[in-house]
Write an enzyme that holds these catalytic residues in place. Structure first.
Site, PDB file in Angstrom:
ATOM      1  N   ASP A   1      -1.278   6.995   6.983  1.00 26.02           N
ATOM      2  CA  ASP A   1      -2.299   5.946   6.516  1.00 26.02           C
ATOM      3  C   ASP A   1      -2.797   4.912   7.559  1.00 26.02           C
ATOM      4  O   ASP A   1      -1.908   4.003   8.205  1.00 26.02           O
ATOM      5  CB  ASP A   1      -1.896   5.256   5.394  1.00 26.02           C
ATOM      6  CG  ASP A   1      -3.174   4.237   4.729  1.00 26.02           C
ATOM      7  OD1 ASP A   1      -4.047   4.193   5.438  1.00 26.02           O
ATOM      8  OD2 ASP A   1      -2.807   3.818   3.721  1.00 26.02           O
TER       9      ASP A   1
ATOM     10  N   LYS B   1     -12.195  -1.772   7.146  1.00 25.22           N
ATOM     11  CA  LYS B   1     -11.555  -2.763   7.690  1.00 25.22           C
ATOM     12  C   LYS B   1     -11.797  -2.623   9.289  1.00 25.22           C
ATOM     13  O   LYS B   1     -12.216  -3.759   9.980  1.00 25.22           O
ATOM     14  CB  LYS B   1     -10.000  -2.453   7.857  1.00 25.22           C
ATOM     15  CG  LYS B   1      -9.619  -2.427   6.159  1.00 25.22           C
ATOM     16  CD  LYS B   1      -8.068  -2.039   6.055  1.00 25.22           C
ATOM     17  CE  LYS B   1      -7.567  -2.433   4.771  1.00 25.22           C
ATOM     18  NZ  LYS B   1      -7.494  -3.657   4.302  1.00 25.22           N
TER      19      LYS B   1
ATOM     20  N   TRP C   1       0.914  -1.200   0.081  1.00 21.93           N
ATOM     21  CA  TRP C   1      -0.234  -0.058  -0.010  1.00 21.93           C
ATOM     22  C   TRP C   1       1.033   1.319   0.092  1.00 21.93           C
ATOM     23  O   TRP C   1       0.451   2.362  -0.548  1.00 21.93           O
ATOM     24  CB  TRP C   1      -0.919   0.053   1.127  1.00 21.93           C
ATOM     25  CG  TRP C   1      -2.180  -1.097   0.965  1.00 21.93           C
ATOM     26  CD1 TRP C   1      -2.171  -2.046   1.803  1.00 21.93           C
ATOM     27  CD2 TRP C   1      -2.905  -0.956  -0.325  1.00 21.93           C
ATOM     28  NE1 TRP C   1      -3.276  -2.659   0.949  1.00 21.93           N
ATOM     29  CE2 TRP C   1      -3.945  -2.042   0.169  1.00 21.93           C
ATOM     30  CE3 TRP C   1      -3.181   0.046  -1.174  1.00 21.93           C
ATOM     31  CZ2 TRP C   1      -5.079  -2.530  -0.963  1.00 21.93           C
ATOM     32  CZ3 TRP C   1      -4.197  -0.356  -2.159  1.00 21.93           C
ATOM     33  CH2 TRP C   1      -5.127  -1.354  -1.898  1.00 21.93           C
TER      34      TRP C   1
END
Length: 366
Positions: free
Chosen positions: A171, A195, A101
């Protein structure tokens, strides 16, 4: 048979919240309208949104000089939006490469015109099983970007690298509300919902307002200043995900808040990590000091045996245990709503599987 959902996202939500959504779906607050039908300019929505925002600010202890946005587009949209908004003085951005990511964020940032993107540290040499902690900066940067928890690699920054005086962008998609982040150590935080909060379709941004130019001349939906001015209501917001997120925030407050969630997550992962550390068959892939509190990848070292384990686990109610396609093996994702009993069920199954395989191996050797 009891089913436990180890999915990395979209992930398990609190059963109490799902039940409340079901009960209110046809008529939200006795309005005779579904929450999916109410106007984003109605009093019903405004009250729901403001309550959710206030609850989030309380849960994360967000200082008053930080603004909170509830946006569309997923966390991936922020890979472009953050550089446009924050990389405006030096136009230099520093990234720490911790896996998939962060690499995606780096690639997107490099598409933003007139920005210089430097990878200042990387875990590549360890196949991303270790996190870089020593980070040296040889020029001024508008910010340093960190992916705090890496869902695929199973690593997590429990303590931020020493970057004194440097603006940090984090993040926190996969450990938001499950770990006590000190918001004041960041200039900006962002997180997708699917999530650890609720259904996909909403992204949270928490930004220190003093970092933003008042006149940025950016497209409206990519301009934090315009979005803040309209309080996340510049266009039709993701009403249903915001509603679901608000219910999760209320549930979290009833559970004791983020501190209590972190303690529970510590206990859940400790049980699984202890199994991995003492197993003669299974191996945890992340470096122990860098292990995640939410995502635990592991393997037997054999693709055939991994596949056998995944197949049998699924048949025994341990769902979505297969590792990410980029990593292989297995992965157990255990966010706030995931019960301790589910981890115990996984560990018990792993022990039984290991004993059976060792007996098969012993018989074969004879």
């Amino acid at each position: 048979m009891k089913v436990y959902n180890f999915s990395a996202g979209p992930a398990m939500m609190p059963p109490e919240v799902v039940a409340q959504i079901q009960a209110e779906l046809v008529s939200y607050r006795d309005s005779e309208m579904s929450v999916m039908e109410i106007s984003h300019r109605s009093v019903l929505y405004e009250e729901m949104f403001q309550t959710a925002k206030a609850d989030l600010r309380e849960l994360l202890a967000v200082p008053k000089d930080y603004k909170i946005l509830f946006l569309q587009g997923g966390a991936s949209t922020q890979f472009t939006t953050v550089p446009l908004n924050l990389a405006r003085k030096t136009k230099n951005i520093a990234f720490v490469d911790t896996g998939h990511w962060s690499q995606t964020a780096i690639a997107d940032a490099r598409l933003v015109p007139e920005r210089r993107v430097d990878v200042v540290a990387s875990g590549k040499s360890s196949a991303y099983t270790h996190l870089p902690h020593e980070i040296a900066l040889d020029r001024p940067y508008d910010y340093v970007h960190l992916t705090i928890n890496n869902t695929i690699e199973g690593t997590m920054y429990r303590k931020l690298p020493e970057l004194q005086g440097q603006t940090i962008v984090g993040d926190i998609s996969s450990n938001i509300l499950g770990y006590q982040h000190n918001v004041q150590k960041y200039g900006l935080l962002y997180a997708s919902a699917q999530k650890n909060i609720g259904p996909a379709g909403m992204t949270l941004v928490i930004v220190k307002e003093s970092l933003l130019d008042k006149e940025q001349d950016l497209p409206s939906m990519l301009d934090y200043v315009k979005l803040i001015k309209r309080d996340s209501n510049l266009n039709t917001p993701p009403v249903f995900p915001i509603y679901a997120a608000g219910l999760v925030f209320q549930w979290l407050k009833k559970q004791g808040g983020v501190k209590q969630m972190q303690q529970q997550n510590e206990a859940k992962t400790a049980l699984l990590y202890d199994m991995l550390d003492n197993s003669k068959l299974f191996l945890g892939t992340a470096h122990a000091p860098d292990r995640s509190l939410t995502n635990v990848p592991f393997t037997t070292g054999s693709k055939e045996l991994d596949e056998k384990f995944i197949t049998q686990a699924e048949k025994n109610g341990l769902k979505n245990i297969r590792g990410h396609v980029l990593a292989g093996g297995m992965r157990a994702s255990m966010y706030n709503a995931f019960p301790f009993e589910g981890v115990k069920a996984l560990v018990d199954f792993m022990k039984a599987f290991e004993q059976k395989e060792r007996r098969i191996y012993a018989t074969t050797m004879k």
